[in-house]
Write a protein that holds these residues in place. Structure first.
Motif, PDB file in Angstrom:
ATOM      1  N   ALA A 206       0.851  -1.187   0.000  1.00 23.31           N
ATOM      2  CA  ALA A 206       0.000   0.000   0.000  1.00 23.31           C
ATOM      3  C   ALA A 206       0.888   1.238   0.000  1.00 23.31           C
ATOM      4  O   ALA A 206       2.090   1.157   0.244  1.00 23.31           O
ATOM      5  CB  ALA A 206      -0.928   0.005   1.212  1.00 23.31           C
ATOM      6  N   LYS A 207       0.271   2.387  -0.282  1.00 19.40           N
ATOM      7  CA  LYS A 207       0.960   3.675  -0.229  1.00 19.40           C
ATOM      8  C   LYS A 207       0.347   4.526   0.876  1.00 19.40           C
ATOM      9  O   LYS A 207      -0.839   4.401   1.181  1.00 19.40           O
ATOM     10  CB  LYS A 207       0.832   4.391  -1.576  1.00 19.40           C
ATOM     11  N   VAL A 208       1.181   5.362   1.462  1.00 21.65           N
ATOM     12  CA  VAL A 208       0.708   6.265   2.521  1.00 21.65           C
ATOM     13  C   VAL A 208      -0.526   7.027   2.026  1.00 21.65           C
ATOM     14  O   VAL A 208      -0.543   7.547   0.903  1.00 21.65           O
ATOM     15  CB  VAL A 208       1.816   7.239   2.940  1.00 21.65           C
ATOM     16  N   GLY A 209      -1.535   7.064   2.869  1.00 25.54           N
ATOM     17  CA  GLY A 209      -2.783   7.749   2.537  1.00 25.54           C
ATOM     18  C   GLY A 209      -3.867   6.837   1.998  1.00 25.54           C
ATOM     19  O   GLY A 209      -5.030   7.243   1.903  1.00 25.54           O
ATOM     20  N   GLU A 210      -3.501   5.586   1.637  1.00 25.89           N
ATOM     21  CA  GLU A 210      -4.498   4.663   1.103  1.00 25.89           C
ATOM     22  C   GLU A 210      -5.237   3.929   2.223  1.00 25.89           C
ATOM     23  O   GLU A 210      -4.693   3.714   3.316  1.00 25.89           O
ATOM     24  CB  GLU A 210      -3.838   3.640   0.183  1.00 25.89           C
ATOM     25  N   THR A 211      -6.462   3.538   1.927  1.00 23.86           N
ATOM     26  CA  THR A 211      -7.246   2.705   2.829  1.00 23.86           C
ATOM     27  C   THR A 211      -7.206   1.271   2.328  1.00 23.86           C
ATOM     28  O   THR A 211      -7.496   0.993   1.167  1.00 23.86           O
ATOM     29  CB  THR A 211      -8.698   3.190   2.916  1.00 23.86           C
ATOM     30  N   VAL A 212      -6.825   0.372   3.236  1.00 23.39           N
ATOM     31  CA  VAL A 212      -6.664  -1.044   2.923  1.00 23.39           C
ATOM     32  C   VAL A 212      -7.774  -1.831   3.615  1.00 23.39           C
ATOM     33  O   VAL A 212      -8.038  -1.636   4.811  1.00 23.39           O
ATOM     34  CB  VAL A 212      -5.284  -1.555   3.394  1.00 23.39           C
ATOM     35  N   ARG A 213      -8.397  -2.720   2.866  1.00 21.42           N
ATOM     36  CA  ARG A 213      -9.398  -3.624   3.441  1.00 21.42           C
ATOM     37  C   ARG A 213      -8.870  -5.053   3.323  1.00 21.42           C
ATOM     38  O   ARG A 213      -8.435  -5.474   2.261  1.00 21.42           O
ATOM     39  CB  ARG A 213     -10.728  -3.500   2.706  1.00 21.42           C
ATOM     40  N   ILE A 214      -8.893  -5.780   4.430  1.00 23.65           N
ATOM     41  CA  ILE A 214      -8.448  -7.167   4.450  1.00 23.65           C
ATOM     42  C   ILE A 214      -9.626  -8.060   4.807  1.00 23.65           C
ATOM     43  O   ILE A 214     -10.269  -7.874   5.844  1.00 23.65           O
ATOM     44  CB  ILE A 214      -7.295  -7.390   5.451  1.00 23.65           C
TER      45      ILE A 214
END
Length: 308
Positions: A206-214
Protein backbone atom coordinates in the motif's frame (compact mmCIF):
# COMPACT_ATOMS: atom_id res chain seq x y z
CA UNK A 1 11.13 -32.89 0.53
CA UNK A 2 9.24 -33.76 -2.63
CA UNK A 3 11.13 -32.27 -5.61
CA UNK A 4 7.81 -31.75 -7.41
CA UNK A 5 6.50 -29.46 -4.67
CA UNK A 6 5.18 -26.08 -5.82
CA UNK A 7 3.88 -23.06 -3.94
CA UNK A 8 0.16 -23.35 -3.23
CA UNK A 9 -0.05 -19.96 -1.49
CA UNK A 10 -2.96 -17.91 -2.82
CA UNK A 11 -2.01 -14.40 -3.90
CA UNK A 12 -3.70 -12.14 -1.31
CA UNK A 13 -4.35 -9.56 -4.04
CA UNK A 14 -6.51 -12.04 -6.00
CA UNK A 15 -9.79 -10.50 -4.90
CA UNK A 16 -12.75 -10.48 -7.32
CA UNK A 17 -13.93 -7.06 -8.48
CA UNK A 18 -16.50 -5.24 -6.37
CA UNK A 19 -20.11 -5.79 -7.39
CA UNK A 20 -21.70 -2.58 -6.12
CA UNK A 21 -25.17 -1.45 -7.09
CA UNK A 22 -26.82 -3.87 -9.51
CA UNK A 23 -29.88 -6.08 -9.59
CA UNK A 24 -29.60 -9.73 -8.44
CA UNK A 25 -28.21 -12.11 -11.05
CA UNK A 26 -27.41 -15.80 -11.50
CA UNK A 27 -23.68 -16.49 -11.05
CA UNK A 28 -21.93 -19.70 -12.13
CA UNK A 29 -18.76 -20.92 -10.44
CA UNK A 30 -16.76 -24.06 -11.17
CA UNK A 31 -14.09 -25.33 -8.78
CA UNK A 32 -11.74 -28.30 -8.90
CA UNK A 33 -10.40 -30.26 -5.94
CA UNK A 34 -6.76 -31.23 -6.46
CA UNK A 35 -4.30 -33.18 -4.30
CA UNK A 36 -0.70 -32.12 -4.94
CA UNK A 37 2.72 -31.81 -3.28
CA UNK A 38 3.28 -28.27 -2.10
CA UNK A 39 5.96 -26.22 -0.42
CA UNK A 40 5.21 -25.96 3.30
CA UNK A 41 8.46 -24.23 4.32
CA UNK A 42 11.98 -23.81 2.96
CA UNK A 43 13.15 -27.39 2.50
CA UNK A 44 9.86 -28.93 3.66
CA UNK A 45 6.95 -30.19 1.55
CA UNK A 46 3.47 -31.54 2.28
CA UNK A 47 0.68 -33.20 0.29
CA UNK A 48 -2.00 -30.51 0.16
CA UNK A 49 -5.66 -31.08 -0.65
CA UNK A 50 -6.90 -27.93 -2.35
CA UNK A 51 -9.62 -26.06 -4.13
CA UNK A 52 -8.15 -24.94 -7.49
CA UNK A 53 -4.55 -25.81 -6.51
CA UNK A 54 -4.29 -23.01 -3.95
CA UNK A 55 -4.68 -22.31 -0.23
CA UNK A 56 -7.03 -20.79 0.58
CA UNK A 57 -9.31 -21.71 -2.31
CA UNK A 58 -10.45 -18.90 -4.60
CA UNK A 59 -12.42 -16.07 -3.07
CA UNK A 60 -15.99 -16.04 -4.38
CA UNK A 61 -18.06 -12.86 -4.56
CA UNK A 62 -21.82 -12.35 -4.90
CA UNK A 63 -24.46 -9.89 -3.74
CA UNK A 64 -27.43 -10.56 -1.53
CA UNK A 65 -30.27 -11.91 -3.66
CA UNK A 66 -28.00 -13.52 -6.26
CA UNK A 67 -28.54 -17.14 -7.26
CA UNK A 68 -25.26 -19.06 -7.29
CA UNK A 69 -24.74 -22.25 -9.30
CA UNK A 70 -21.62 -24.00 -8.04
CA UNK A 71 -20.08 -27.04 -9.73
CA UNK A 72 -17.41 -29.04 -7.91
CA UNK A 73 -15.15 -31.31 -9.96
CA UNK A 74 -12.76 -33.75 -8.28
CA UNK A 75 -9.55 -34.32 -10.25
CA UNK A 76 -9.21 -37.78 -11.77
CA UNK A 77 -5.92 -38.49 -10.00
CA UNK A 78 -7.29 -37.69 -6.53
CA UNK A 79 -7.24 -40.46 -3.95
CA UNK A 80 -10.02 -39.00 -1.77
CA UNK A 81 -13.65 -38.01 -2.09
CA UNK A 82 -14.05 -34.25 -1.60
CA UNK A 83 -16.95 -31.83 -1.14
CA UNK A 84 -17.79 -28.24 -0.24
CA UNK A 85 -19.78 -26.73 2.64
CA UNK A 86 -20.33 -22.97 2.30
CA UNK A 87 -21.38 -21.16 5.45
CA UNK A 88 -23.30 -18.70 3.25
CA UNK A 89 -25.71 -21.47 2.17
CA UNK A 90 -29.05 -22.30 3.78
CA UNK A 91 -29.86 -26.03 3.50
CA UNK A 92 -28.14 -29.23 2.41
CA UNK A 93 -25.37 -29.04 5.02
CA UNK A 94 -24.21 -25.90 3.24
CA UNK A 95 -23.90 -27.89 0.02
CA UNK A 96 -21.85 -30.64 1.63
CA UNK A 97 -24.75 -33.10 1.53
CA UNK A 98 -24.94 -33.02 -2.26
CA UNK A 99 -21.32 -32.42 -3.32
CA UNK A 100 -19.61 -35.60 -2.12
CA UNK A 101 -17.62 -36.07 -5.31
CA UNK A 102 -15.49 -39.12 -6.15
CA UNK A 103 -12.31 -38.73 -8.24
CA UNK A 104 -13.12 -37.88 -11.85
CA UNK A 105 -16.72 -36.86 -11.09
CA UNK A 106 -18.53 -33.57 -10.58
CA UNK A 107 -21.70 -32.38 -8.88
CA UNK A 108 -23.62 -29.09 -8.88
CA UNK A 109 -25.66 -27.26 -6.25
CA UNK A 110 -27.64 -24.04 -6.63
CA UNK A 111 -28.36 -21.66 -3.75
CA UNK A 112 -29.62 -18.15 -3.14
CA UNK A 113 -27.39 -15.72 -1.25
CA UNK A 114 -29.85 -14.72 1.45
CA UNK A 115 -27.59 -12.96 3.97
CA UNK A 116 -24.84 -10.40 3.39
CA UNK A 117 -21.49 -11.02 5.04
CA UNK A 118 -18.12 -12.74 4.73
CA UNK A 119 -18.40 -16.52 5.02
CA UNK A 120 -15.97 -19.44 5.17
CA UNK A 121 -16.30 -22.50 2.98
CA UNK A 122 -14.50 -25.82 3.47
CA UNK A 123 -14.50 -29.49 2.57
CA UNK A 124 -17.13 -31.51 4.44
CA UNK A 125 -15.94 -35.06 3.79
CA UNK A 126 -14.87 -37.21 6.78
CA UNK A 127 -12.48 -36.78 8.43
CA UNK A 128 -13.55 -33.17 8.00
CA UNK A 129 -10.72 -31.68 10.13
CA UNK A 130 -8.16 -33.68 8.13
CA UNK A 131 -9.44 -32.23 4.85
CA UNK A 132 -9.45 -28.70 6.31
CA UNK A 133 -5.97 -29.00 7.84
CA UNK A 134 -4.67 -30.15 4.44
CA UNK A 135 -5.77 -26.83 2.94
CA UNK A 136 -9.41 -27.21 1.92
CA UNK A 137 -10.92 -23.89 2.96
CA UNK A 138 -11.72 -20.49 1.45
CA UNK A 139 -14.26 -17.66 1.68
CA UNK A 140 -17.26 -16.20 -0.13
CA UNK A 141 -18.23 -12.54 0.25
CA UNK A 142 -21.92 -11.70 -0.11
CA UNK A 143 -22.15 -7.95 -0.60
CA UNK A 144 -25.14 -6.06 0.77
CA UNK A 145 -27.58 -4.33 -1.55
CA UNK A 146 -25.68 -1.33 -2.95
CA UNK A 147 -22.28 -2.90 -2.27
CA UNK A 148 -19.48 -1.96 0.11
CA UNK A 149 -17.76 1.40 0.48
CA UNK A 150 -14.89 2.02 -1.94
CA UNK A 151 -11.33 1.47 -0.70
CA UNK A 152 -7.95 1.70 -2.38
CA UNK A 153 -6.82 -1.92 -1.92
CA UNK A 154 -8.44 -5.22 -0.95
CA UNK A 155 -6.65 -8.36 0.23
CA UNK A 156 -7.65 -11.96 0.95
CA UNK A 157 -5.95 -13.72 3.87
CA UNK A 158 -6.75 -16.92 5.76
CA UNK A 159 -5.10 -18.62 8.69
CA UNK A 160 -4.87 -22.36 9.21
CA UNK A 161 -2.95 -24.81 11.31
CA UNK A 162 -1.19 -28.00 10.21
CA UNK A 163 -0.40 -31.21 12.05
CA UNK A 164 2.66 -33.09 10.80
CA UNK A 165 4.45 -36.32 11.65
CA UNK A 166 7.84 -34.68 12.03
CA UNK A 167 8.64 -31.51 14.02
CA UNK A 168 8.36 -28.00 12.62
CA UNK A 169 11.12 -27.30 10.11
CA UNK A 170 12.16 -30.91 9.46
CA UNK A 171 13.72 -31.06 5.95
CA UNK A 172 11.38 -33.83 4.71
CA UNK A 173 8.09 -34.43 2.98
CA UNK A 174 5.70 -34.12 5.91
CA UNK A 175 2.74 -36.45 6.39
CA UNK A 176 -0.41 -35.53 8.30
CA UNK A 177 -0.55 -36.68 11.93
CA UNK A 178 -4.15 -37.41 12.92
CA UNK A 179 -3.33 -37.98 16.60
CA UNK A 180 -1.85 -34.47 16.91
CA UNK A 181 -4.90 -33.13 15.07
CA UNK A 182 -7.27 -34.87 17.48
CA UNK A 183 -5.32 -33.45 20.42
CA UNK A 184 -5.14 -29.98 18.80
CA UNK A 185 -1.33 -29.78 18.85
CA UNK A 186 -0.30 -28.03 15.62
CA UNK A 187 3.26 -27.98 14.32
CA UNK A 188 2.57 -25.07 11.95
CA UNK A 189 0.37 -21.99 11.85
CA UNK A 190 0.19 -20.49 8.37
CA UNK A 191 -1.28 -17.57 6.48
CA UNK A 192 -2.38 -18.57 2.96
CA UNK A 193 -1.17 -22.10 3.28
CA UNK A 194 2.59 -21.99 3.78
CA UNK A 195 5.35 -20.49 5.91
CA UNK A 196 6.44 -17.24 4.24
CA UNK A 197 3.36 -17.04 1.99
CA UNK A 198 2.80 -13.38 2.93
CA UNK A 199 6.40 -12.39 3.65
CA UNK A 200 8.44 -14.14 0.93
CA UNK A 201 6.11 -15.50 -1.76
CA UNK A 202 3.72 -12.53 -1.65
CA UNK A 203 3.48 -9.28 0.31
CA UNK A 204 0.58 -6.95 0.89
CA UNK A 205 1.42 -3.50 -0.44
CA UNK A 206 0.00 0.00 0.00
CA UNK A 207 0.96 3.67 -0.23
CA UNK A 208 0.71 6.26 2.52
CA UNK A 209 -2.78 7.75 2.54
CA UNK A 210 -4.50 4.66 1.10
CA UNK A 211 -7.25 2.71 2.83
CA UNK A 212 -6.66 -1.04 2.92
CA UNK A 213 -9.40 -3.62 3.44
CA UNK A 214 -8.45 -7.17 4.45
CA UNK A 215 -10.88 -10.05 4.21
CA UNK A 216 -9.54 -12.33 6.94
CA UNK A 217 -10.77 -15.79 7.83
CA UNK A 218 -9.72 -18.85 9.81
CA UNK A 219 -9.92 -22.24 8.16
CA UNK A 220 -8.74 -23.90 11.32
CA UNK A 221 -9.74 -26.61 11.87
CA UNK A 222 -9.34 -25.97 15.59
CA UNK A 223 -7.64 -22.76 16.72
CA UNK A 224 -8.95 -19.22 17.28
CA UNK A 225 -6.88 -16.38 15.81
CA UNK A 226 -6.13 -13.09 17.57
CA UNK A 227 -5.56 -11.08 14.39
CA UNK A 228 -3.33 -8.02 14.78
CA UNK A 229 -1.10 -5.81 12.62
CA UNK A 230 1.98 -4.64 14.50
CA UNK A 231 2.29 -0.84 14.23
CA UNK A 232 -1.29 -0.22 13.04
CA UNK A 233 -4.82 0.13 14.40
CA UNK A 234 -7.92 -1.12 12.62
CA UNK A 235 -10.12 1.89 11.84
CA UNK A 236 -13.06 -0.44 11.20
CA UNK A 237 -13.69 -4.06 12.09
CA UNK A 238 -16.69 -6.00 10.82
CA UNK A 239 -16.68 -8.63 13.55
CA UNK A 240 -17.60 -12.23 12.71
CA UNK A 241 -17.96 -11.24 9.05
CA UNK A 242 -21.14 -9.27 9.75
CA UNK A 243 -21.40 -6.17 7.59
CA UNK A 244 -24.27 -4.59 9.53
CA UNK A 245 -22.46 -2.63 12.26
CA UNK A 246 -18.67 -2.14 12.24
CA UNK A 247 -16.60 -1.46 15.34
CA UNK A 248 -14.05 1.37 15.30
CA UNK A 249 -10.48 1.78 16.61
CA UNK A 250 -9.66 -1.88 17.33
CA UNK A 251 -6.19 -3.22 18.17
CA UNK A 252 -6.72 -6.99 17.96
CA UNK A 253 -9.78 -8.93 16.83
CA UNK A 254 -10.77 -12.52 17.61
CA UNK A 255 -11.67 -14.78 14.70
CA UNK A 256 -13.10 -18.21 15.38
CA UNK A 257 -12.21 -21.33 13.37
CA UNK A 258 -14.72 -21.36 10.54
CA UNK A 259 -15.22 -17.63 11.07
CA UNK A 260 -14.21 -14.42 9.35
CA UNK A 261 -13.78 -10.69 9.81
CA UNK A 262 -13.25 -7.64 7.62
CA UNK A 263 -10.78 -5.00 8.76
CA UNK A 264 -10.02 -1.60 7.27
CA UNK A 265 -7.09 0.71 8.01
CA UNK A 266 -5.78 3.95 6.52
CA UNK A 267 -1.99 3.79 6.40
CA UNK A 268 -0.20 6.98 7.43
CA UNK A 269 3.46 6.05 7.80
CA UNK A 270 5.85 4.07 5.57
CA UNK A 271 7.36 0.83 6.77
CA UNK A 272 6.90 -2.92 7.09
CA UNK A 273 3.86 -3.80 9.16
CA UNK A 274 3.61 -7.38 10.42
CA UNK A 275 0.40 -9.38 10.24
CA UNK A 276 0.34 -11.81 13.18
CA UNK A 277 -1.80 -13.95 15.37
CA UNK A 278 -1.19 -12.22 18.72
CA UNK A 279 -0.87 -15.60 20.37
CA UNK A 280 2.71 -14.73 19.49
CA UNK A 281 4.37 -18.11 19.91
CA UNK A 282 2.55 -18.96 16.68
CA UNK A 283 4.70 -16.46 14.79
CA UNK A 284 7.63 -18.82 15.33
CA UNK A 285 5.54 -21.58 13.78
CA UNK A 286 4.84 -19.60 10.61
CA UNK A 287 1.98 -17.15 11.19
CA UNK A 288 3.64 -13.93 9.97
CA UNK A 289 2.81 -11.71 7.00
CA UNK A 290 4.00 -8.31 5.78
CA UNK A 291 2.13 -5.17 4.72
CA UNK A 292 4.74 -3.04 2.92
CA UNK A 293 3.81 0.68 2.96
CA UNK A 294 5.70 3.20 0.82
CA UNK A 295 5.51 6.97 0.48
CA UNK A 296 6.15 10.08 2.51
CA UNK A 297 5.16 9.98 6.19
CA UNK A 298 2.30 12.13 7.44
CA UNK A 299 3.98 14.88 9.57
CA UNK A 300 3.65 14.35 13.31
CA UNK A 301 2.34 10.79 13.19
CA UNK A 302 5.61 9.07 14.09
CA UNK A 303 9.35 9.61 14.15
CA UNK A 304 12.30 8.18 16.06
CA UNK A 305 13.58 10.39 18.88
CA UNK A 306 12.21 13.23 21.00
CA UNK A 307 9.71 15.89 20.02
CA UNK A 308 11.19 18.21 17.41
Amino acid sequence: PDPAAVSVAANPASVPAAIGARAPQTLKYRMETVELPGKLDDGTSFTYWTFNRQVPGPMLRARVGDTVELTLFNARDSKMIHSIDLHAVTGGHGGGQHTQVAPGQEKTVTFKALNPGLYVYHCATPLVPQHIAAGMYGMILVEPEGGLSKVDREYYVMQGEMYTGRPHGAPVHQEANLEKMANELPDYYVFNGEVGALSKTHKLQAKVGETVRIYFGVGGPNKISSFHIIGEIFDKVYSEGSISSPKHDVQTTLVAPGGATIVELKVQHPGSYLLVDHALSRAGKGAVGVLEVTGEPVPGVYHAGAVQ
